[in-house]
Design a protein around this motif. Structure first.
Motif: not given
Lengths: 68, 68
Positions: B12-13, B15-16, B19, B65
């Motif tokens: 979603s963002c 940060h994702c 990661a 995820y």
């Protein structure tokens, strides 16, 4: 001690929660910070003699989010 | 060298993105990993003699995820 709930835009996932709660938790005078993704709210408890609400909002914005 | 594009749910963002790209980048045999949030796709370039696609998928799932 003061508790304020702020409306914040752009929080989407657990990483965002960790980023905001982590950054607020490091502020002197903040005793609690809780993000609710469903309502896009951040609830912060702080000592008004140690930190101002402007600093709290600034810290959230520094993490890349908009305080409404 | 093989390049595969995977469909991944839950990103979603930024940060994702960090990661997933970070975790894949640490895998031996992976030479490139790129997340596209708009299309929910992760494109990975890797050396088939060093890492299997199952390991790539597993790494994405370990970050929280779903590989479709």
């Amino acid at each position: 001690m003061t508790t304020v709930t702020l409306q914040v835009k752009g929080m989407s996932c657990q990483h965002c929660v960790n980023a905001i709660e982590g950054a607020l938790g490091k502020l002197t005078g903040v005793s609690g910070a809780k993000v609710d993704l469903d309502s896009n709210q951040v609830t912060v408890s702080y000592d008004e003699t140690q930190v101002r609400i402007e600093k709290v909002k600034e810290t959230i914005e520094e993490q890349g989010y908009d305080v409404v």
